[in-house]
Design a protein around this motif. Structure first.
Motif, PDB file in Angstrom:
ATOM      1  N   ASN A 197       0.833  -1.206   0.000  1.00  0.00           N
ATOM      2  CA  ASN A 197       0.000   0.000   0.000  1.00  0.00           C
ATOM      3  C   ASN A 197       0.862   1.248   0.000  1.00  0.00           C
ATOM      4  O   ASN A 197       0.445   2.296  -0.492  1.00  0.00           O
ATOM      5  N   VAL A 198       2.074   1.137   0.573  1.00  0.00           N
ATOM      6  CA  VAL A 198       2.957   2.292   0.643  1.00  0.00           C
ATOM      7  C   VAL A 198       4.417   1.836   0.675  1.00  0.00           C
ATOM      8  O   VAL A 198       4.771   0.865   1.341  1.00  0.00           O
ATOM      9  N   LEU A 199       5.244   2.553  -0.087  1.00  0.00           N
ATOM     10  CA  LEU A 199       6.699   2.373  -0.105  1.00  0.00           C
ATOM     11  C   LEU A 199       7.284   3.614   0.551  1.00  0.00           C
ATOM     12  O   LEU A 199       7.056   4.732   0.086  1.00  0.00           O
ATOM     13  N   VAL A 200       8.023   3.421   1.641  1.00  0.00           N
ATOM     14  CA  VAL A 200       8.502   4.551   2.429  1.00  0.00           C
ATOM     15  C   VAL A 200      10.022   4.607   2.451  1.00  0.00           C
ATOM     16  O   VAL A 200      10.687   3.647   2.837  1.00  0.00           O
ATOM     17  N   HIS A 230      15.614   8.405  -5.420  1.00  0.00           N
ATOM     18  CA  HIS A 230      14.842   7.484  -4.594  1.00  0.00           C
ATOM     19  C   HIS A 230      14.150   6.446  -5.476  1.00  0.00           C
ATOM     20  O   HIS A 230      14.146   6.581  -6.699  1.00  0.00           O
ATOM     21  N   LEU A 231      13.599   5.434  -4.851  1.00  0.00           N
ATOM     22  CA  LEU A 231      12.874   4.416  -5.602  1.00  0.00           C
ATOM     23  C   LEU A 231      11.611   5.039  -6.178  1.00  0.00           C
ATOM     24  O   LEU A 231      10.939   5.824  -5.495  1.00  0.00           O
ATOM     25  N   PRO A 232      11.289   4.730  -7.429  1.00  0.00           N
ATOM     26  CA  PRO A 232      10.065   5.264  -8.031  1.00  0.00           C
ATOM     27  C   PRO A 232       8.832   4.908  -7.186  1.00  0.00           C
ATOM     28  O   PRO A 232       8.682   3.773  -6.749  1.00  0.00           O
ATOM     29  N   GLY A 233       8.005   5.900  -6.953  1.00  0.00           N
ATOM     30  CA  GLY A 233       6.778   5.694  -6.191  1.00  0.00           C
ATOM     31  C   GLY A 233       6.924   5.823  -4.688  1.00  0.00           C
ATOM     32  O   GLY A 233       5.936   5.730  -3.966  1.00  0.00           O
ATOM     33  N   ALA A 234       8.141   6.028  -4.210  1.00  0.00           N
ATOM     34  CA  ALA A 234       8.362   6.127  -2.764  1.00  0.00           C
ATOM     35  C   ALA A 234       7.858   7.461  -2.218  1.00  0.00           C
ATOM     36  O   ALA A 234       7.904   8.477  -2.903  1.00  0.00           O
ATOM     37  N   VAL A 235       7.384   7.410  -0.982  1.00  0.00           N
ATOM     38  CA  VAL A 235       7.074   8.625  -0.250  1.00  0.00           C
ATOM     39  C   VAL A 235       8.177   8.830   0.779  1.00  0.00           C
ATOM     40  O   VAL A 235       8.739   7.864   1.297  1.00  0.00           O
ATOM     41  N   TYR A 280      12.694   1.378   3.186  1.00  0.00           N
ATOM     42  CA  TYR A 280      14.109   1.288   2.833  1.00  0.00           C
ATOM     43  C   TYR A 280      14.827   2.549   3.301  1.00  0.00           C
ATOM     44  O   TYR A 280      14.215   3.584   3.553  1.00  0.00           O
ATOM     45  N   CYS A 281      16.131   2.420   3.439  1.00  0.00           N
ATOM     46  CA  CYS A 281      17.012   3.552   3.732  1.00  0.00           C
ATOM     47  C   CYS A 281      18.264   3.353   2.875  1.00  0.00           C
ATOM     48  O   CYS A 281      18.193   2.714   1.836  1.00  0.00           O
ATOM     49  N   LYS A 282      19.394   3.851   3.299  1.00  0.00           N
ATOM     50  CA  LYS A 282      20.618   3.724   2.508  1.00  0.00           C
ATOM     51  C   LYS A 282      21.103   2.269   2.448  1.00  0.00           C
ATOM     52  O   LYS A 282      21.347   1.736   1.380  1.00  0.00           O
ATOM     53  N   THR A 283      21.231   1.630   3.618  1.00  0.00           N
ATOM     54  CA  THR A 283      21.751   0.258   3.636  1.00  0.00           C
ATOM     55  C   THR A 283      20.897  -0.721   4.429  1.00  0.00           C
ATOM     56  O   THR A 283      21.243  -1.881   4.514  1.00  0.00           O
ATOM     57  N   SER A 284      19.833  -0.292   5.029  1.00  0.00           N
ATOM     58  CA  SER A 284      18.792  -1.069   5.709  1.00  0.00           C
ATOM     59  C   SER A 284      18.782  -0.964   7.227  1.00  0.00           C
ATOM     60  O   SER A 284      17.857  -1.485   7.854  1.00  0.00           O
ATOM     61  N   GLY A 285      19.712  -0.282   7.841  1.00  0.00           N
ATOM     62  CA  GLY A 285      19.711  -0.129   9.303  1.00  0.00           C
ATOM     63  C   GLY A 285      18.590   0.752   9.813  1.00  0.00           C
ATOM     64  O   GLY A 285      17.825   0.364  10.704  1.00  0.00           O
ATOM     65  N   ARG A 286      18.471   1.964   9.269  1.00  0.00           N
ATOM     66  CA  ARG A 286      17.399   2.871   9.699  1.00  0.00           C
ATOM     67  C   ARG A 286      16.033   2.294   9.374  1.00  0.00           C
ATOM     68  O   ARG A 286      15.081   2.439  10.151  1.00  0.00           O
TER      69      ARG A 286
END
Length: 126
Positions: free
Chosen positions: A31-34, A46-51, A78-84
């Protein structure tokens, strides 16, 4: 005392991760890509469609936006490398969200795999 790495490891143990190879399907079903990175990172690409909802404002934005209040929406982070993103996912699980996923390796892994990146266009002053 726990380190930031300890907190990320604990979050990654709780939040399901999806590979870049499987991310496109998960994004289509979500429903949402953040994007939880900072505003300047998002603006650079950023990834297409991301908010964009930075990690620091995540809980407040999810609480305050009616479209994000249903606890059964499907969320891909998602973030830069997946930690956040893992920390954000753990926070959302704590808030009662049921379908939260994190892209393994984050934006860097997406770019390394040659996936599309959206970049805002500078305004033309003709």
């Amino acid at each position: 005392m726990k380190t930031a790495h300890d907190l990320v490891a604990a979050a990654k143990a709780r939040v399901p991760e999806i590979s870049v190879a499987n991310a496109e399907q998960a994004i289509r079903e979500a429903n949402v890509l953040v994007d939880v990175r900072e505003a300047d990172e998002f603006a650079a690409g950023h990834l297409p469609g991301a908010v964009h909802i930075s990690r620091g404002m995540l809980e407040f934005r999810f609480q305050g936006m009616p479209a994000l209040q249903s606890r059964d929406i499907k969320i891909v982070l998602y973030c830069k490398t997946s930690g956040r993103a893992a920390l954000a996912g753990a926070a959302l699980l704590e808030m009662g969200y049921l379908n939260v996923q994190n892209i393994t390796g984050g934006f860097d892994a997406w770019v390394a795999a040659g996936k599309p990146v959206a970049k805002p266009e500078a305004p033309a002053f003709d």
